[in-house]
Design a protein around this motif. Structure first.
Motif, mmCIF file in Angstrom:
data_model
loop_
_atom_site.group_PDB
_atom_site.id
_atom_site.type_symbol
_atom_site.label_atom_id
_atom_site.label_comp_id
_atom_site.label_asym_id
_atom_site.label_seq_id
_atom_site.Cartn_x
_atom_site.Cartn_y
_atom_site.Cartn_z
ATOM 1 N N THR A 68 -57.642 11.982 -26.381
ATOM 2 C CA THR A 68 -58.344 10.721 -26.634
ATOM 3 C C THR A 68 -57.340 9.579 -26.590
ATOM 4 O O THR A 68 -56.341 9.589 -27.308
ATOM 5 N N ALA A 69 -57.599 8.621 -25.734
ATOM 6 C CA ALA A 69 -56.716 7.467 -25.570
ATOM 7 C C ALA A 69 -57.115 6.357 -26.529
ATOM 8 O O ALA A 69 -58.299 6.103 -26.750
ATOM 9 N N VAL A 70 -56.101 5.707 -27.089
ATOM 10 C CA VAL A 70 -56.305 4.590 -28.008
ATOM 11 C C VAL A 70 -55.751 3.342 -27.325
ATOM 12 O O VAL A 70 -54.660 3.395 -26.746
ATOM 13 N N PRO A 71 -56.484 2.222 -27.345
ATOM 14 C CA PRO A 71 -55.995 1.013 -26.689
ATOM 15 C C PRO A 71 -54.575 0.657 -27.140
ATOM 16 O O PRO A 71 -54.237 0.754 -28.315
ATOM 17 N N GLY A 72 -53.729 0.288 -26.179
ATOM 18 C CA GLY A 72 -52.360 -0.107 -26.470
ATOM 19 C C GLY A 72 -51.397 1.052 -26.626
ATOM 20 O O GLY A 72 -50.198 0.849 -26.784
ATOM 21 N N GLN A 73 -51.889 2.250 -26.569
ATOM 22 C CA GLN A 73 -51.086 3.443 -26.761
ATOM 23 C C GLN A 73 -50.283 3.773 -25.498
ATOM 24 O O GLN A 73 -50.693 3.454 -24.386
ATOM 25 N N THR A 74 -49.142 4.423 -25.664
ATOM 26 C CA THR A 74 -48.407 4.994 -24.541
ATOM 27 C C THR A 74 -48.569 6.502 -24.639
ATOM 28 O O THR A 74 -48.128 7.126 -25.603
ATOM 29 N N LEU A 75 -49.256 7.079 -23.659
ATOM 30 C CA LEU A 75 -49.492 8.524 -23.652
ATOM 31 C C LEU A 75 -48.301 9.234 -23.023
ATOM 32 O O LEU A 75 -47.928 8.936 -21.881
ATOM 33 N N GLN A 76 -47.700 10.141 -23.751
ATOM 34 C CA GLN A 76 -46.584 10.938 -23.243
ATOM 35 C C GLN A 76 -47.162 12.121 -22.478
ATOM 36 O O GLN A 76 -47.881 12.933 -23.055
ATOM 37 N N LEU A 77 -46.874 12.210 -21.188
ATOM 38 C CA LEU A 77 -47.396 13.293 -20.360
ATOM 39 C C LEU A 77 -46.268 14.274 -20.048
ATOM 40 O O LEU A 77 -45.217 13.860 -19.548
ATOM 41 N N PRO A 78 -46.475 15.565 -20.312
ATOM 42 C CA PRO A 78 -45.394 16.555 -20.183
ATOM 43 C C PRO A 78 -45.198 17.082 -18.756
ATOM 44 O O PRO A 78 -44.824 18.231 -18.568
ATOM 45 N N PHE A 79 -45.446 16.266 -17.761
ATOM 46 C CA PHE A 79 -45.268 16.673 -16.368
ATOM 47 C C PHE A 79 -44.891 15.439 -15.559
ATOM 48 O O PHE A 79 -45.124 14.305 -15.966
ATOM 49 N N ALA A 80 -44.280 15.684 -14.405
ATOM 50 C CA ALA A 80 -43.864 14.589 -13.521
ATOM 51 C C ALA A 80 -45.062 14.063 -12.740
ATOM 52 O O ALA A 80 -46.029 14.791 -12.496
ATOM 53 N N GLN A 130 -46.544 7.753 -19.800
ATOM 54 C CA GLN A 130 -45.139 8.034 -19.509
ATOM 55 C C GLN A 130 -45.050 9.471 -19.019
ATOM 56 O O GLN A 130 -45.220 10.416 -19.787
ATOM 57 N N PHE A 131 -44.838 9.606 -17.701
ATOM 58 C CA PHE A 131 -44.661 10.928 -17.124
ATOM 59 C C PHE A 131 -43.297 11.469 -17.560
ATOM 60 O O PHE A 131 -42.386 10.702 -17.883
ATOM 61 N N ASP A 132 -43.155 12.775 -17.535
ATOM 62 C CA ASP A 132 -41.926 13.441 -17.940
ATOM 63 C C ASP A 132 -40.725 12.872 -17.176
ATOM 64 O O ASP A 132 -40.707 12.860 -15.949
ATOM 65 N N GLY A 133 -39.737 12.361 -17.912
ATOM 66 C CA GLY A 133 -38.519 11.861 -17.302
ATOM 67 C C GLY A 133 -38.629 10.506 -16.646
ATOM 68 O O GLY A 133 -37.742 10.116 -15.894
ATOM 69 N N ALA A 134 -39.698 9.783 -16.889
ATOM 70 C CA ALA A 134 -39.885 8.476 -16.243
ATOM 71 C C ALA A 134 -40.139 7.401 -17.301
ATOM 72 O O ALA A 134 -40.456 7.694 -18.451
ATOM 73 N N ALA A 135 -40.017 6.159 -16.865
ATOM 74 C CA ALA A 135 -40.309 5.028 -17.742
ATOM 75 C C ALA A 135 -41.818 4.858 -17.858
ATOM 76 O O ALA A 135 -42.567 5.240 -16.950
ATOM 77 N N PRO A 136 -42.298 4.302 -18.968
ATOM 78 C CA PRO A 136 -43.741 4.067 -19.106
ATOM 79 C C PRO A 136 -44.253 3.107 -18.038
ATOM 80 O O PRO A 136 -43.561 2.166 -17.640
ATOM 81 N N VAL A 137 -45.473 3.373 -17.565
ATOM 82 C CA VAL A 137 -46.158 2.503 -16.608
ATOM 83 C C VAL A 137 -47.592 2.326 -17.098
ATOM 84 O O VAL A 137 -48.106 3.146 -17.856
#
Length: 109
Positions: A37-49, A92-99
């Motif tokens: 569940t996404a929350v407005p303004g949140q940065t979701l950490q994704l464990p894959f590239a 934020q994909f694994d190993g990358a900056a947030p977009v």
């Protein structure tokens, strides 16, 4: 009382060799679906590239990331948050900056 003899049906391939059976397809591995569940303004950490993402789709108010492995990640309510002008949802994909998720959606077009 004797049972009636079974009638044999004529073969559709009379006089011809039986066709070879169709090759069987390997069983597909079951796919797994995870819902976040996404929350407005949140940065979701994704464990894959990001290179592991095969497809990005919007389904109603959710964003669905389909990975090359066949797994699905449903970002519940993320389509709305991605377009929020004041506090957009980021990933934020694994190993990358947030977009912003909006930029991920635009790249998928």
């Amino acid at each position: 009382m004797a049972e009636p003899a079974e009638k044999q049906r004529p073969s559709l391939h009379a006089g011809r060799p039986e066709p070879a059976p169709a090759p069987s397809r390997p069983a597909q591995a079951p796919t797994q679906t995870e819902v976040v569940t996404a929350v407005p303004g949140q940065t979701l950490q994704l464990p894959f590239a990001s290179s592991q993402v095969a497809q990005v789709t919007v389904n109603d108010v959710d964003v669905v990331l389909t990975l090359k492995s066949g797994e699905h990640l449903v970002l519940a309510n993320a389509a709305i948050g991605a377009l929020d002008a004041t506090d957009p949802l980021q990933v934020q994909f694994d190993g990358a900056a947030p977009v912003t998720l909006k930029s991920v959606l635009l790249q998928a077009l």
